[in-house]
Design a protein around this motif. Sequence first.
Motif, PDB file in Angstrom:
ATOM      1  N   GLU A  15      -0.442  -9.974   7.969  1.00  6.22           N
ATOM      2  CA  GLU A  15      -1.011  -9.342   6.772  1.00  6.22           C
ATOM      3  C   GLU A  15      -0.194  -9.709   5.541  1.00  6.22           C
ATOM      4  O   GLU A  15       1.023  -9.835   5.602  1.00  6.22           O
ATOM      5  CB  GLU A  15      -1.047  -7.825   6.959  1.00  6.22           C
ATOM      6  N   SER A  16      -0.871  -9.865   4.418  1.00 10.03           N
ATOM      7  CA  SER A  16      -0.197 -10.255   3.184  1.00 10.03           C
ATOM      8  C   SER A  16       0.659  -9.116   2.638  1.00 10.03           C
ATOM      9  O   SER A  16       0.419  -7.938   2.921  1.00 10.03           O
ATOM     10  CB  SER A  16      -1.223 -10.664   2.126  1.00 10.03           C
ATOM     11  N   SER A  17       1.640  -9.488   1.837  1.00 11.27           N
ATOM     12  CA  SER A  17       2.492  -8.483   1.199  1.00 11.27           C
ATOM     13  C   SER A  17       1.680  -7.593   0.272  1.00 11.27           C
ATOM     14  O   SER A  17       1.916  -6.385   0.188  1.00 11.27           O
ATOM     15  CB  SER A  17       3.622  -9.168   0.412  1.00 11.27           C
ATOM     16  N   ALA A  18       0.697  -8.166  -0.430  1.00 11.43           N
ATOM     17  CA  ALA A  18      -0.126  -7.376  -1.349  1.00 11.43           C
ATOM     18  C   ALA A  18      -0.893  -6.295  -0.598  1.00 11.43           C
ATOM     19  O   ALA A  18      -0.955  -5.142  -1.038  1.00 11.43           O
ATOM     20  CB  ALA A  18      -1.089  -8.288  -2.109  1.00 11.43           C
ATOM     21  N   ALA A  19      -1.481  -6.643   0.551  1.00 14.77           N
ATOM     22  CA  ALA A  19      -2.215  -5.655   1.337  1.00 14.77           C
ATOM     23  C   ALA A  19      -1.265  -4.612   1.907  1.00 14.77           C
ATOM     24  O   ALA A  19      -1.592  -3.423   1.993  1.00 14.77           O
ATOM     25  CB  ALA A  19      -2.993  -6.341   2.461  1.00 14.77           C
ATOM     26  N   MET A  20      -0.075  -5.045   2.287  1.00 11.90           N
ATOM     27  CA  MET A  20       0.894  -4.082   2.809  1.00 11.90           C
ATOM     28  C   MET A  20       1.310  -3.103   1.729  1.00 11.90           C
ATOM     29  O   MET A  20       1.450  -1.902   2.000  1.00 11.90           O
ATOM     30  CB  MET A  20       2.114  -4.799   3.361  1.00 11.90           C
ATOM     31  N   GLN A  21       1.516  -3.569   0.521  1.00 12.92           N
ATOM     32  CA  GLN A  21       1.852  -2.680  -0.602  1.00 12.92           C
ATOM     33  C   GLN A  21       0.748  -1.635  -0.792  1.00 12.92           C
ATOM     34  O   GLN A  21       1.027  -0.442  -0.934  1.00 12.92           O
ATOM     35  CB  GLN A  21       2.021  -3.495  -1.888  1.00 12.92           C
ATOM     36  N   ARG A  22      -0.502  -2.092  -0.801  1.00 18.13           N
ATOM     37  CA  ARG A  22      -1.629  -1.159  -0.964  1.00 18.13           C
ATOM     38  C   ARG A  22      -1.666  -0.147   0.173  1.00 18.13           C
ATOM     39  O   ARG A  22      -1.943   1.036  -0.034  1.00 18.13           O
ATOM     40  CB  ARG A  22      -2.944  -1.930  -1.028  1.00 18.13           C
ATOM     41  N   ALA A  23      -1.402  -0.608   1.379  1.00 22.89           N
ATOM     42  CA  ALA A  23      -1.474   0.262   2.544  1.00 22.89           C
ATOM     43  C   ALA A  23      -0.385   1.330   2.519  1.00 22.89           C
ATOM     44  O   ALA A  23      -0.653   2.514   2.773  1.00 22.89           O
ATOM     45  CB  ALA A  23      -1.361  -0.577   3.819  1.00 22.89           C
TER      46      ALA A  23
END
Length: 198
Positions: free
Chosen positions: A169-177
Amino acid sequence: MPETAQTPSDPRPAIVICAYDADETGWDPVEDLSGEPWSPPGARTLAVEGGEPEALAATLLSHLQDQRCRALLLVGRTRRSATFRLQIRAENRSLDGARRLTSVGPSVARATAPAAEIMRAFNEAGLAIEATSEAEDDAGSYLLYRVLSGLAEGQDTPAVGLLRAPENESSAAMQRAVKAAAEAMARHLSPLPRARAS
């Protein structure tokens, strides 16, 4: 362990966020040049860096002994799913999964984070997530059990949860999550009584 600074007079309850794998780069609590960590409405975040699991468990438990700290979100990765996973229980297993961690502890410890609220927040953010009772033989499951079974009796039970992101998973999606999960947890925390905030 490095952590963000605490302001003793801050009346907001704290949420500890810990990406327990020392090599994890997907979650960064500091978003801009201010150096201030991101915080959800109504709470403040306390970032604890990953590291050796046994020492990390002791550090996390010491934070939760402070009544101003009302929640813990463990953040890691999974190889078993293409979606985010919210692990809702942990088994009494050693770090390598080969034996019981303790002969006197319960066989299973259940996460105390508001699972339904977290899943709703993910759906609203357009992120796929599943709640699972399936533990993984890694530091995340070990830490979840150690923290839940090590909480002191006679105090308010903090919200403790384990969020796993897909391995790639991308860092951007992890931040959102992580933000979605922390915001959902924060909505369940009441402001600290004046005596605790001082």
